[in-house]
Design a protein around this motif. Structure first.
Motif, short mmCIF file in Angstrom:
data_model
loop_
_atom_site.label_atom_id
_atom_site.label_comp_id
_atom_site.label_asym_id
_atom_site.label_seq_id
_atom_site.Cartn_x
_atom_site.Cartn_y
_atom_site.Cartn_z
N ASP A 101 0.85 -1.19 0.00
CA ASP A 101 0.00 0.00 0.00
C ASP A 101 0.88 1.24 0.00
O ASP A 101 0.64 2.21 -0.70
CB ASP A 101 -0.88 0.08 1.25
N LEU A 115 -3.61 0.58 -3.34
CA LEU A 115 -3.65 -0.88 -3.27
C LEU A 115 -5.02 -1.31 -2.78
O LEU A 115 -5.35 -1.11 -1.62
CB LEU A 115 -2.55 -1.37 -2.32
N ASP A 116 -5.81 -1.81 -3.69
CA ASP A 116 -7.16 -2.25 -3.33
C ASP A 116 -7.16 -3.76 -3.17
O ASP A 116 -6.63 -4.47 -4.03
CB ASP A 116 -8.14 -1.83 -4.42
N SER A 149 -6.12 -5.19 -0.09
CA SER A 149 -4.85 -5.46 0.60
C SER A 149 -4.85 -6.74 1.43
O SER A 149 -3.80 -7.33 1.63
CB SER A 149 -4.42 -4.27 1.45
N GLU A 166 -6.33 7.02 -0.26
CA GLU A 166 -6.90 6.26 0.85
C GLU A 166 -5.88 6.13 1.99
O GLU A 166 -6.25 6.01 3.15
CB GLU A 166 -7.28 4.88 0.33
N GLU A 167 -4.60 6.18 1.66
CA GLU A 167 -3.55 6.01 2.67
C GLU A 167 -3.11 7.32 3.33
O GLU A 167 -2.17 7.32 4.12
CB GLU A 167 -2.34 5.33 2.05
N ASP A 206 -6.73 4.94 -4.73
CA ASP A 206 -6.65 3.84 -3.78
C ASP A 206 -5.45 3.03 -4.30
O ASP A 206 -5.59 2.27 -5.26
CB ASP A 206 -7.93 3.01 -3.80
#
Ligand code: AHG
Ligand code: MN
Ligand code: MN
Length: 333
Positions: free
Chosen positions: A71, A119-120, A122, A94-95, A117
């Protein structure tokens, strides 16, 4: 077919540039940069096991979940690429708790804003199951040359310039739309290029796949529970019972349904009264793609693309996929 008879993502973007005469090439450069970030993330995803970079980094993100190394790698990769490119003044991820005003030499003059996003899916990293990256692009609303503000990011989906996703599956694919249909590109690792493999994707109006986390069924609204029961009934004419398919990576679940026809639902639950999925980072960009392919995306109450976001990490319920299936699901509410 001649072995040279293919279109790379870069060629395709340039060919389509004339559809955006106002953009003067900036959007093309931005899309190209996203393609580059996607290739690097794809490489990292593929070597994750070998390099021992799988696993938590011990941090908790804004959503209260463990952050995995990939991520962070994805997040950093996008920050670097967008900062260097200079077409983007701000990005939201998102992070990241807050919007990030990019610090590149030309960033303030960037006309675009990007939400990602990185890494979707995770929770699937450790187990070698398909994961993805989701992105969306808006034109900034504040004046070029000034500090970007939250207003630049909090825009409704009906103002999107482009969105897309990358799926790291049995092969890596990049699927995107600039509002003129949806096109899919498969990464040919031997030449290091995304090549047009799925031109003008249209999602079937009907399908036989339903995708949702049925483990939460007792917490679902009555209408959703009734719809699931209907999906399981036997009926030759409508090809029921449908097949249940749920990976737990939104990108992978939606990619399959986009190509095969299906419905994906993340309804409100007792634990997550607004659903789990993020409006800005997941629902809006995927809704844009699905609508552009002829499908529907709604919260059950309104069209996802018509929601005016109030905060970056806002969540909404979502019913998304083949038009007739979504309409049928809604008819139970
Ligand atoms: P992320 O990995 O970006 O946090 O997203 C996970 C999301 C989405 O990809 C998926 O559809 C959903 O979470 C699965 O949630 P459940 O485990 O609650 O079914
Ligand atoms: Mn996600
Ligand atoms: Mn994520």
């Amino acid at each position: 077919m001649s072995q040279f008879n293919f279109t790379t993502l870069g060629q395709f973007i340039i060919e389509k540039q004339s559809e955006f005469p106002f953009a003067k090439g900036e959007l093309s450069r931005l899309l190209r940069d996203i393609g580059i970030a996607a290739k690097v993330i794809s490489r990292e995803v593929n070597k994750a096991g070998i390099a021992e970079i799988i696993g938590d980094v011990g941090e908790i993100n804004i959503q209260g979940e463990d952050v995995k190394k990939l991520d962070l790698i994805g997040n950093e990769m996008f920050t670097t690429v967008l900062e260097r490119g200079g077409e983007v003044c701000a990005f939201a991820s998102e992070e990241e708790d807050n919007m990030v005003a990019l610090k590149g030499t030309h960033s303030k003059n960037g006309q675009y804003v990007v939400c990602i996003d990185p890494l979707d899916g995770s929770s699937n990293i450790d187990v070698n199951v398909s994961i993805g990256t989701i992105f969306s692009i808006y034109r900034r609303v504040t004046s070029v040359g000034t500090e970007p503000t939250l207003e630049d990011v909090l825009q409704a989906g009906n103002r999107l310039v482009a969105s897309g996703y990358i799926i790291y599956g049995s092969s890596t694919m990049l699927v995107y739309s600039t509002g003129k249909g949806v096109n899919g590109f498969t990464l040919d690792n031997s030449i290091g290029e995304f090549c047009l493999s799925h031109p003008n994707i249209q999602t079937p109006k009907d399908g036989t796949i339903y995708s949702l986390n049925e483990g939460n069924a007792s917490d679902f609204p009555e209408g959703v529970q009734k719809y699931i029961s209907w999906c399981k009934e036997k009926d030759k004419e409508t090809q029921r019972p449908y097949s249940a398919r749920y990976i737990g990576s939104m990108v992978a679940d939606l990619h399959r349904n986009l190509l095969k026809g299906g419905i994906f639902i993340y309804p409100p639950t007792a634990k997550a009264p607004n659903g789990k999925l993020r409006l800005m980072f997941e629902c809006i960009p995927m809704a844009f793609i699905v609508e552009q392919a002829g499908g529907i995306a709604t919260t059950g109450k309104e069209r996802v693309l018509d929601i005016q976001p109030k905060e970056l990490h806002q969540r909404v319920p979502v019913f998304i996929g083949s038009a007739n299936m979504v309409n049928k699901a809604l008819s139970f509410s």
